[in-house]
Design an enzyme around this catalytic site. Structure first.
Site, PDB file in Angstrom:
ATOM      1  N   GLU A  64       0.832  -1.219   0.000  1.00  0.00           N
ATOM      2  CA  GLU A  64       0.000   0.000   0.000  1.00  0.00           C
ATOM      3  C   GLU A  64       0.859   1.259   0.000  1.00  0.00           C
ATOM      4  OE1 GLU A  64      -2.935  -0.490   3.121  1.00  0.00           O
ATOM      5  OE2 GLU A  64      -3.964  -2.031   1.943  1.00  0.00           O
ATOM      6  N   GLU A  75      -1.757 -10.173  -5.866  1.00  0.00           N
ATOM      7  CA  GLU A  75      -1.758 -11.012  -7.068  1.00  0.00           C
ATOM      8  C   GLU A  75      -0.949 -10.370  -8.185  1.00  0.00           C
ATOM      9  OE1 GLU A  75      -4.261 -10.045  -5.213  1.00  0.00           O
ATOM     10  OE2 GLU A  75      -5.887 -11.498  -5.125  1.00  0.00           O
ATOM     11  N   CYS A 112      -9.487  -9.512  -6.996  1.00  0.00           N
ATOM     12  CA  CYS A 112     -10.312  -8.391  -7.467  1.00  0.00           C
ATOM     13  C   CYS A 112     -10.361  -8.386  -9.002  1.00  0.00           C
ATOM     14  CB  CYS A 112      -9.768  -7.061  -6.939  1.00  0.00           C
ATOM     15  SG  CYS A 112      -8.328  -6.449  -7.834  1.00  0.00           S
TER      16      CYS A 112
HETATM   17  N1  THU Z   1      -6.111  -6.490  -2.292  1.00  0.00           N
HETATM   18  C1  THU Z   1      -5.318  -7.459  -2.822  1.00  0.00           C
HETATM   19  O1  THU Z   1      -4.120  -7.525  -2.547  1.00  0.00           O
HETATM   20  N2  THU Z   1      -5.880  -8.332  -3.693  1.00  0.00           N
HETATM   21  C2  THU Z   1      -7.184  -8.340  -4.055  1.00  0.00           C
HETATM   22  O2  THU Z   1      -7.584  -9.118  -4.914  1.00  0.00           O
HETATM   23  C3  THU Z   1      -8.125  -7.427  -3.407  1.00  0.00           C
HETATM   24  C4  THU Z   1      -7.532  -6.362  -2.574  1.00  0.00           C
HETATM   25  C5  THU Z   1      -5.508  -5.507  -1.399  1.00  0.00           C
HETATM   26  C6  THU Z   1      -5.449  -4.111  -1.950  1.00  0.00           C
HETATM   27  C7  THU Z   1      -5.415  -3.285  -0.694  1.00  0.00           C
HETATM   28  O3  THU Z   1      -4.069  -3.216  -0.235  1.00  0.00           O
HETATM   29  C8  THU Z   1      -6.206  -4.113   0.314  1.00  0.00           C
HETATM   30  O4  THU Z   1      -6.259  -5.435  -0.204  1.00  0.00           O
HETATM   31  C9  THU Z   1      -7.626  -3.608   0.552  1.00  0.00           C
HETATM   32  O5  THU Z   1      -8.311  -3.444  -0.638  1.00  0.00           O
END
Ligand code: THU
Length: 160
Positions: A64, A75, A112
């Site tokens: 982040e 991913e 996602c």
């Molecule tokens: N996130 C992922 O790493 N993979 C996903 O498929 C969905 C969301 C992360 C992004 C962000 O750092 C946190 O999860 C909350 O959305």
């Protein structure tokens, strides 16, 4: 007008202990990666482990940023690393796990939409399905035999 129904087939395992040894190991690598996520803003930790056909395992976790959109999902961190480090290797399997510090993440967390599109690019490039296993921090594991099951009507480069 004609109506079209799109069906998807997934397998649901009651827990990671029901997976075969190879996938359990891959899931354990994803859990280890998840524990190294940098997620001070969402407190949602995601880990990915990728098994390549050269037998290497590549991992990723979400990273982040104070400027939120600059962060990246686990991913894509993993799959772009695999593409950068082993450009000619095929991606066989991916294990995903997610854990929130705010609640018990006991249901399977799928990738996602943006990550599905990114994974689809590599599945199309290698012309071989990528198996995807996803779970929360505990509980059921879902298996998809191919990314295409998770993203019907994906955007393909043949239209460019
Ligand atoms: N996130 C992922 O790493 N993979 C996903 O498929 C969905 C969301 C992360 C992004 C962000 O750092 C946190 O999860 C909350 O959305």
């Amino acid at each position: 007008m004609r109506e079209v129904t799109i069906e998807t087939k997934l397998k649901v395992y009651e827990g990671p202990e029901h997976l075969n040894e190879e996938i359990q190991q891959l899931m354990n690598a994803a859990i280890e990666a998840r524990d190294n996520a940098y997620a001070p803003y969402s407190k949602f930790h995601v880990g990915t482990a990728i098994l390549l056909d050269n037998n290497k395992v590549v991992i990723g976790s979400n990273q982040e940023n104070a400027s939120y959109p600059s962060g990246l999902c686990a991913e894509r961190t993993a799959i772009y690393y695999a593409g950068a480090k082993y450009p000619n290797a095929k991606i066989l399997k991916m294990a995903l796990t997610a854990s929130s510090q705010n609640q018990v993440t006991d249901k399977p967390i799928p990738p996602c939409g943006a990550c599905r599109q990114a994974i689809a690019e590599y599945e199309l490039k290698q012309d071989q399905p990528i198996e995807i296993y996803f779970m929360g921090a505990k509980g059921k594991v879902v298996k998809s035999d191919s990314l295409s099951n998770l993203l019907p009507l994906l955007f393909e480069n043949s239209v460019l």
